[in-house]
Scaffold this motif. Structure first.
Motif, PDB file in Angstrom:
ATOM      1  N   LYS A   1      18.835  83.285 -15.620  1.00  0.00           N
ATOM      2  CA  LYS A   1      19.309  83.928 -16.857  1.00  0.00           C
ATOM      3  C   LYS A   1      18.165  84.613 -17.593  1.00  0.00           C
ATOM      4  O   LYS A   1      18.298  85.749 -18.058  1.00  0.00           O
ATOM      5  CB  LYS A   1      19.940  82.882 -17.793  1.00  0.00           C
ATOM      6  N   GLU A   2      17.049  83.915 -17.690  1.00  0.00           N
ATOM      7  CA  GLU A   2      15.907  84.471 -18.412  1.00  0.00           C
ATOM      8  C   GLU A   2      15.373  85.732 -17.739  1.00  0.00           C
ATOM      9  O   GLU A   2      14.772  86.590 -18.391  1.00  0.00           O
ATOM     10  CB  GLU A   2      14.799  83.415 -18.512  1.00  0.00           C
ATOM     11  N   ARG A   3      15.621  85.866 -16.440  1.00  0.00           N
ATOM     12  CA  ARG A   3      15.190  87.066 -15.722  1.00  0.00           C
ATOM     13  C   ARG A   3      16.180  88.217 -15.900  1.00  0.00           C
ATOM     14  O   ARG A   3      15.943  89.310 -15.375  1.00  0.00           O
ATOM     15  CB  ARG A   3      15.038  86.768 -14.234  1.00  0.00           C
TER      16      ARG A   3
ATOM     17  N   PRO B   1      23.959  91.325 -18.741  1.00  0.00           N
ATOM     18  CA  PRO B   1      22.685  90.822 -18.205  1.00  0.00           C
ATOM     19  C   PRO B   1      22.289  89.514 -18.901  1.00  0.00           C
ATOM     20  O   PRO B   1      22.474  89.359 -20.107  1.00  0.00           O
ATOM     21  CB  PRO B   1      21.686  91.938 -18.538  1.00  0.00           C
ATOM     22  N   GLY B   2      21.757  88.575 -18.112  1.00  0.00           N
ATOM     23  CA  GLY B   2      21.232  87.344 -18.683  1.00  0.00           C
ATOM     24  C   GLY B   2      22.282  86.434 -19.273  1.00  0.00           C
ATOM     25  O   GLY B   2      21.996  85.685 -20.213  1.00  0.00           O
ATOM     26  N   GLU B   3      23.508  86.462 -18.738  1.00  0.00           N
ATOM     27  CA  GLU B   3      24.549  85.547 -19.212  1.00  0.00           C
ATOM     28  C   GLU B   3      25.157  84.809 -18.030  1.00  0.00           C
ATOM     29  O   GLU B   3      25.120  85.260 -16.887  1.00  0.00           O
ATOM     30  CB  GLU B   3      25.651  86.280 -19.968  1.00  0.00           C
ATOM     31  N   VAL B   4      25.699  83.616 -18.334  1.00  0.00           N
ATOM     32  CA  VAL B   4      26.518  82.882 -17.368  1.00  0.00           C
ATOM     33  C   VAL B   4      27.962  83.044 -17.806  1.00  0.00           C
ATOM     34  O   VAL B   4      28.322  82.714 -18.940  1.00  0.00           O
ATOM     35  CB  VAL B   4      26.138  81.387 -17.313  1.00  0.00           C
ATOM     36  N   HIS B   5      28.765  83.573 -16.911  1.00  0.00           N
ATOM     37  CA  HIS B   5      30.160  83.900 -17.228  1.00  0.00           C
ATOM     38  C   HIS B   5      31.058  83.087 -16.301  1.00  0.00           C
ATOM     39  O   HIS B   5      30.905  83.135 -15.079  1.00  0.00           O
ATOM     40  CB  HIS B   5      30.388  85.397 -17.008  1.00  0.00           C
ATOM     41  N   SER B   6      31.993  82.341 -16.855  1.00  0.00           N
ATOM     42  CA  SER B   6      32.922  81.544 -16.052  1.00  0.00           C
ATOM     43  C   SER B   6      34.271  82.236 -15.959  1.00  0.00           C
ATOM     44  O   SER B   6      34.787  82.759 -16.954  1.00  0.00           O
ATOM     45  CB  SER B   6      33.106  80.142 -16.648  1.00  0.00           C
TER      46      SER B   6
END
Length: 512
Positions: free
Chosen positions: A197-199, A39-44
């Protein structure tokens, strides 16, 4: 998780895919891949074309079923029968090609298929109110009643995201979301991503732009040949190491070409244009290109890059100005006229203006040559097969199967098929508009190498790219486009990405 290479995080995962295996006949597209998102992460998700990225994404979004393995979303095992099932589980996708309807309003696109109803009919007032609330939540000031088609592509991309998050979204998949955006638009998109992300939304960010991956991503998973290489924290993985893991081998930095011309105008250009104008887009543009030269073209989105390419190749007719080929005036009233004079064009949009996905590699390669010869002079099957096999070998098209449908090839190999079609015409000038857009690092290096080899063999190349480092790596000189005009042409050897960006972004000052 098995096959783990790199740092791990003991926090509870929102997405857990274990042992993902997908087979197409005897071909294994995914082989026991593990993947997770928090949760709340950007994953490439990174890897060359054909590494299995698209297959894994399709499994996550319900577009295909796993032959083996499990998908767990928010602690619950899922067996998706289609994308709708995935959406109901909280997984939404925004594709590279915006799949919205330009003739409908912003609100209608956001709630398409889920329109609020009253007494059995669509409640347009409620729909606009709800759409306004979604847009406001993203920090977007946009009239929900306005037709989507009136807005630029960047806004349409944000509307697609608004549509995705108007449901109870837990996982948002962004497939090449910045491929057609300029710097300011990318910044706005990134602001929205950070807000999501913050959500607590988990965001899968798929991009071939390494700078953007490192700016936005918290974590990177690398695939190669359908298998998991590893999962890494972005802050602990050097870019050169990422490229090595993607390719499975050490790759030396591709060196800039040795410059074959001086910075001033070539004495005897093979193609010369003066005062080209076509509204909107091109204003009084001058261009010269020498034999065996790669002329890079750099400019911000909207500067006229594609418009210039289309005028130089007869796709669009100039309203004024003159084009000369080997010093002789040339009328380029259509692509056919341009081809007959040895000038060919590769569009930035391979899908709609280039290749025909449901035709084979062989048929696509022969298409332009057959069109040039005319329907009364068909190319024999033996000649067509010989032509296809020779270009497959020369350009390293994979798989080396002339009967393979083009739509099943990776982006890099599709671009090679497009080049093969054009080179089969034996051109003197080839105009390449964004030839490496949407393809991976390894394929980019191959295309750049091919461009250099073509120039070394005497072909003149106009190379247009939004990636300034690529323009410098490939080009001998760089034409700087600003507001539809070639502001100046500079020797690539005298520039670096920062100085080129300064030239590209410099405002045109009014004459005193």
């Amino acid at each position: 998780m098995p096959c783990q290479d790199g740092p791990v995080d003991e926090a509870s995962a929102l997405v857990e895919i274990a042992g993902a295996t997908v087979r197409f006949g005897s071909f294994t597209a995914l082989d026991g891949v593990d993947f997770r998102m928090f949760p709340g992460e950007v994953h490439s998700l990174m890897g060359e074309n054909g590494a299995g990225k698209s297959t894994l994404i399709k499994a996550l979004t319900g577009a295909l079923r796993l032959d083996e393995g499990t998908v767990v979303i928010d602690g619950a095992a899922r067996h998706f029968s289609g994308p709708r099932d995935a959406q109901e589980a909280g997984v939404s996708t925004v594709y590279q090609e915006v799949d919205l309807l330009e003739n409908l309003s912003v609100a209608e696109n956001i709630f398409l298929g889920r329109e609020p109803r009253r007494f059995g009919v669509i409640d347009h007032r409620a729909m606009r109110r709800d759409a306004a609330a979604v847009l406001e939540g993203l920090g977007l000031s946009l009239d929900p009643a306005s037709p989507l088609g009136r807005h630029p592509l960047a806004v349409q991309q944000l509307v697609a995201i608004a549509r995705a998050i108007s449901t109870d979204v837990k996982v948002l998949v962004l497939d090449e979301p910045t491929s057609s955006l300029d710097l300011d638009e990318v910044a706005e998109l990134f602001r929205v991503i950070r807000d999501l992300k913050e959500r607590g939304v988990a965001i899968l960010f798929v991009s071939h732009f390494l700078d953007q991956v490192y700016e936005m991503s918290d974590r990177i998973t690398v695939l190669r040949d359908g298998s998991l290489v590893g999962e890494y924290l972005t802050t602990e993985l050097l870019r050169i190491d990422l490229v090595k893991k993607m390719l499975g081998r050490d790759v030396a930095e591709i060196a800039p070409r040795e410059h074959v011309v001086e910075p001033e105008m070539p004495a005897d250009p093979i193609l010369s244009a003066r005062g080209l104008t076509r509204a909107p887009g091109i204003t009084n543009a001058d261009v010269d290109i020498a034999e065996g030269e790669v002329l890079g073209v750099a400019g911000l989105l909207g500067s006229g890059r594609t418009e210039l390419a289309r005028v130089l190749t007869g796709v669009d007719r100039a309203h004024s100005g003159i084009i000369r080929i080997e010093g002789k005036p040339a009328r380029l009233d259509s692509p056919r006229h341009a081809v007959n004079l040895g000038v060919v064009y590769s569009s930035e949009n391979r899908r709609t203006e280039g290749l025909i996905g449901d035709l084979s590699v062989e048929e696509n390669i022969a298409l332009a040559l057959q069109a040039q010869q005319g329907a009364l002079h068909p190319i024999s099957g033996a000649r067509r097969r010989e032509l296809a096999l020779s270009w497959i070998e020369a350009l390293g098209i994979k798989p080396a199967d002339p009967d393979r449908l083009v739509r099943t090839l990776s982006g890099g190999n599709q671009q090679k098929v497009m080049l093969a079609r054009l080179l089969a015409l034996s051109p003197r000038v080839i105009v390449l508009d964004e030839p490496t857009r949407g393809i991976d690092v390894g394929a980019k290096v191959e295309i750049q190498r091919l461009v250099g080899e073509l120039a070394d063999n005497g072909l003149s190349v106009v190379f247009i790219s939004a990636e300034l480092e690529e323009v410098l790596r490939v080009g001998d000189r760089v034409a700087i486009l600003r507001e539809g005009e070639v502001a100046e042409t500079v020797n690539a050897a005298s520039l670096n990405p920062d100085t080129l960006m300064a030239l590209v972004a410099q405002p045109d000052l009014p004459e005193a």
